[in-house]
Design an enzyme around this catalytic site. Structure first.
Site, mmCIF file in Angstrom:
data_model
loop_
_atom_site.group_PDB
_atom_site.id
_atom_site.type_symbol
_atom_site.label_atom_id
_atom_site.label_comp_id
_atom_site.label_asym_id
_atom_site.label_seq_id
_atom_site.Cartn_x
_atom_site.Cartn_y
_atom_site.Cartn_z
ATOM 1 N N LYS A 22 0.823 -1.214 0.000
ATOM 2 C CA LYS A 22 0.000 0.000 0.000
ATOM 3 C C LYS A 22 0.854 1.260 0.000
ATOM 4 C CE LYS A 22 -2.900 2.607 3.265
ATOM 5 N NZ LYS A 22 -1.863 3.446 3.907
ATOM 6 N N ARG A 101 -4.970 10.624 2.957
ATOM 7 C CA ARG A 101 -3.655 11.101 3.380
ATOM 8 C C ARG A 101 -2.623 10.970 2.266
ATOM 9 N NH1 ARG A 101 -0.983 13.024 7.415
ATOM 10 N NH2 ARG A 101 1.260 12.652 7.556
ATOM 11 N N ASP A 125 -5.695 7.973 9.076
ATOM 12 C CA ASP A 125 -5.949 7.439 10.410
ATOM 13 C C ASP A 125 -5.950 8.531 11.469
ATOM 14 O OD1 ASP A 125 -6.093 4.804 9.590
ATOM 15 O OD2 ASP A 125 -3.940 4.488 9.747
ATOM 16 N N ASP A 329 3.595 0.218 12.327
ATOM 17 C CA ASP A 329 2.331 -0.317 11.818
ATOM 18 C C ASP A 329 2.043 -1.728 12.315
ATOM 19 O OD1 ASP A 329 1.743 1.991 10.495
ATOM 20 O OD2 ASP A 329 2.389 1.293 8.517
ATOM 21 N N MET A 351 5.933 6.828 18.067
ATOM 22 C CA MET A 351 5.648 7.785 17.006
ATOM 23 C C MET A 351 4.270 8.434 17.092
ATOM 24 S SD MET A 351 7.504 5.859 13.801
ATOM 25 C CE MET A 351 7.317 7.242 12.681
#
Length: 444
Positions: A22, A101, A125, A329, A351
């Site tokens: 992605k 985004r 997100d 992630d 983060m």
């Protein structure tokens, strides 16, 4: 709002192949704006974020065509020989960017080729602050100016001498953070800048490397690929090329987590092991057996898995870090896997300050988790002595969504996860692919 109904407790068994990456797709598709010639990209995942970006490029005037190939992989050609710059000033364009985004990645190519870009603050997100300073500071170093148009809430970025298509000027820059999208955006702006650009503290994820290799095939001159110090000699034009996306490392990690929690032997095919970094080892530190077989990973049934401790006997800590460190992630998936391990582990999410809040849902399912603060959580594993309980939940973001789906598949009873549009943003046809392994997931 769609939802998943998940009947837990069914073992998964069989073979699954990861989709195209992605994050790489968003970068290289945006890079097609840098040339008037045709660029063909294969292994494109059929997911919302990518499809929305492709549709946005088409609205801008890019000629987009899906190609029929012998492979099952989705292949598209892009030809940005004419762009509708008036559309970029429209409220419709601003609205579409606000929901995606990945739209921020169009700034660099538009600035390099057209001398101007108008963009709104992108969506994505809701996982805490995701600032764009790195992008803008990089463009500013290259000679661009930008200002915020408050009444429309858009940013207008302009090359200093916008009458020239190559008005940006190469320079040395030290990035304030190793931002992946920031690095990719600055690279795409710098490839057509006058002179030499040096980017220090650049992100060096495989997806950024892939972007650089693709741009070099298009005629760019980028050296230092794979390191945090990139040197870019500007060129006046770029040409067409073909490119194939890597498999999605986050999906590979998600499948490892599923296999550990509720698998009865799962083979993940064609994972590009050399581009996974320490992802397999992160699961191994939780005690999960991950076997490499050629370019496949095989995860046998895990009756029990025991969390490692450090050499001095202290509690295991897993923390995210820029590549080649552990990607943030996958922390959500690792947390779920740890709930059924033997032992305890501290997770440190550095983060994003809101990404751990989903653990409240796991606690409701019976997991033993101490949320120390917005960035740290301690998981005390059940060692499979207690099964998680089914719950009604909502997916707060892509990665928490897939983590909750894994938890629900391993739980006792039937769970319901709403807001699965978040999961659809990053995982292609996920329920059908998992049902083929034995899961019982229904989209409602």
């Amino acid at each position: 709002m769609a939802s998943f109904k998940i009947e837990g407790g069914h073992p998964l068994k069989g073979v699954i192949r990861p989709q195209g990456a992605k994050n790489e797709a968003l970068q290289v598709i945006s890079a097609t704006l840098l040339t008037s010639e045709e660029v063909t990209i294969s292994n494109i995942p059929d997911i919302r974020d990518v499809n929305n970006l492709i549709a946005l490029l088409s609205d801008m005037g890019v000629k987009v065509e899906q190609r029929q190939t012998d492979s099952e992989e989705r292949t598209y050609s892009f030809c940005a020989d004419t762009l509708n710059m008036d559309y970029l000033e429209s409220d419709e364009f601003v609205k579409k960017c606000a929901a995606l985004r990945g739209s921020v990645l169009m700034i660099g190519p538009l600035l390099a080729r057209m001398g101007k870009a108008v963009i709104t603050k992108p969506g994505g997100d809701k996982i805490g602050r995701r600032r764009l300073d790195t992008h803008f500071l990089g463009f500013e170093k290259l000679g661009a100016t930008f200002h915020h148009i408050h009444d429309r809430d858009v940013y207008e970025i302009t090359a200093t001498h916008h009458a020239s298509p190559n008005a940006l000027r190469g320079t040395y820059m030290l990035l304030d953070e190793a931002s992946v999208t920031g690095t990719a955006n600055i690279i795409m702006a710098a490839v057509m800048a006058q002179g030499t650009t040096t980017i220090y503290n650049a992100a060096c994820e495989p997806y950024v490397q892939q972007l650089c290799h693709m741009l070099n095939r298009m005629g760019a001159k980028i050296s230092g690929i794979g390191s945090n110090l990139l040197t870019i000699d500007g060129v006046t034009e770029l040409h067409g090329t073909s490119h194939r996306l890597l498999p999605d490392m986050i999906e590979v990690g998600s499948f490892i987590g599923m296999a550990a929690m509720c698998g009865d032997g799962i083979r993940i095919q064609d994972v590009s092991i050399q581009n996974l970094g320490i992802i397999p080892d992160a699961f191994r530190r939780l005690g999960v057996k991950v076997e490499a077989d050629g370019d496949d990973l095989y995860i046998p049934r895990q009756a029990h898995y025991v969390i490692d401790s450090f050499i001095d006997g202290t509690i295991m800590t897993l923390a995210d870090a820029p590549w080649p460190g552990l990607t943030p992630d996958l922390l959500s998936v690792l947390i779920v896997v740890a709930t059924q391990a033997r032992g305890s582990v501290l997770f440190h999410q550095k983060m994003f300050e809101s990404r751990l809040f989903f653990v409240d849902k796991l606690i409701d399912m019976g997991a033993q988790i101490i949320l120390c603060d917005p960035h740290r959580a301690v998981v005390v594993g059940h060692d499979r002595s207690r099964q998680l309980r089914a719950q009604r939940m909502s997916s707060p973001d892509i990665r928490a969504g897939i983590a909750l789906l894994i938890a629900a598949m391993s739980a006792d009873g039937t769970s319901l996860i709403s807001n699965i549009e978040q999961i659809d943003r990053g995982y292609e046809n996920i329920e059908a692919r998992l049902n083929a392994l034995g899961a019982k997931i229904t989209r409602q």
